[in-house]
Motif scaffolding. Structure first.
Motif, mmCIF file in Angstrom:
data_model
loop_
_atom_site.group_PDB
_atom_site.id
_atom_site.type_symbol
_atom_site.label_atom_id
_atom_site.label_comp_id
_atom_site.label_asym_id
_atom_site.label_seq_id
_atom_site.Cartn_x
_atom_site.Cartn_y
_atom_site.Cartn_z
ATOM 1 N N ARG A 37 0.839 -1.211 0.000
ATOM 2 C CA ARG A 37 0.000 0.000 0.000
ATOM 3 C C ARG A 37 0.870 1.256 0.000
ATOM 4 O O ARG A 37 0.579 2.225 -0.711
ATOM 5 N N ASN A 44 1.645 6.746 -6.762
ATOM 6 C CA ASN A 44 0.525 7.633 -7.079
ATOM 7 C C ASN A 44 0.908 9.091 -6.907
ATOM 8 O O ASN A 44 0.533 9.950 -7.725
ATOM 9 N N ASP A 51 -2.440 0.586 -7.763
ATOM 10 C CA ASP A 51 -2.903 0.272 -6.411
ATOM 11 C C ASP A 51 -2.055 -0.861 -5.844
ATOM 12 O O ASP A 51 -1.217 -1.438 -6.538
#
Length: 256
Positions: A37, A44, A51
């Motif tokens: 994550r 990002n 993701d």
């Protein structure tokens, strides 16, 4: 539009960079302890839409075993020793080392007619040493540990130890042979005794298993009422069955 014209336009179109182009960046972040994550958020923030699931899948595809850092890793239920450039093997193998027997003194070239000042003695060990064991041996022999040369130990007292498989070679001055044999023999026993008495090892293994379960749970959907432990065990059980299927396939493939 003709097929040739469309092909020309396809060749002229700019090439898109997929997540694979950033694999080295992802490996570096992973090496520093970032979760999938956290890696996805890092990408990002720098304009790459992805993701944690995509990052995880990429890592699983591009995950050769020899890319693991040196040390202890958990794969499935088994604790392995990871050594760069070497196949994995069970971590406990090579932790309990003993000198099986004295082999020989290597004849030195060009020593005659004068007696050699240095000698190289060979010993047979019961198993190839684990890197953790070698590190511990350095402590008892007062040798600075060099992770880049773990199988070539050099002290400041005219002693050098080299390891290759089950063989240990000891280089020392000839007049000091008996003293060095005694020191090395005692240190080998002490290093092995340390791991025989290491009560923290099992807690470290439990910690790695817990971290493994956490990684699994980051990448699966847990429905209401499902237990995290049950989901983790289901994933590991699937992995075990897959390994069994691969073993059957492996055994059925004839060597050329």
């Amino acid at each position: 539009m003709t097929p040739n014209k469309m092909l020309e336009q396809a060749k002229a179109a700019p090439e898109k960079r997929g997540l694979e182009a950033y694999l080295e960046t992802i490996w570096e972040l992973r090496r520093k302890g970032n979760s999938y994550r956290e890696i996805a958020e890092f990408l990002n923030e720098r304009g790459l839409a992805t993701d944690h699931t995509a990052v995880y899948r990429l890592m699983m595809v591009n995950n050769p075993l020899l890319d693991y850092r040196d040390g202890c890793v958990i794969l499935g239920d088994v604790e392995y020793e990871s050594r760069k450039g070497r196949p994995l093997r069970p971590f406990s193998a090579g932790l309990f080392i003993a000198i099986k027997k004295n082999l020989q003194i290597i004849p030195l070239k060009n020593a005659a007619p004068m007696a050699a000042i240095w000698c190289e003695a060979h010993f047979e060990l019961n198993a190839p040493p684990n890197y953790a064991w070698l590190h511990q041996l350095c402590k008892y022999l007062h040798i600075d540990w060099n992770p880049d040369l773990p199988c070539d130990l050099q002290s400041n007292f005219g002693l050098e130890l080299k390891f290759e498989g089950n063989l240990m070679a000891m280089v020392c001055q000839t007049f000091n042979l008996e003293t060095m044999m005694r020191d090395v023999g005692t240190s080998v026993k002490e290093a092995t005794h340390f791991f025989e008495q290491d009560k923290e090892r099992f807690s470290r293994r439990e910690k790695m298993l817990s971290e493994q379960r956490s990684e699994i749970l980051k990448n699966v959907v847990i429905n209401p009422g499902e237990s995290k432990d049950d989901i983790s065990e289901e994933c590991l059980e699937w992995n075990r069955k897959h390994a069994q299927e691969l073993t059957k396939q492996f055994n059925s493939i004839p060597m050329p």
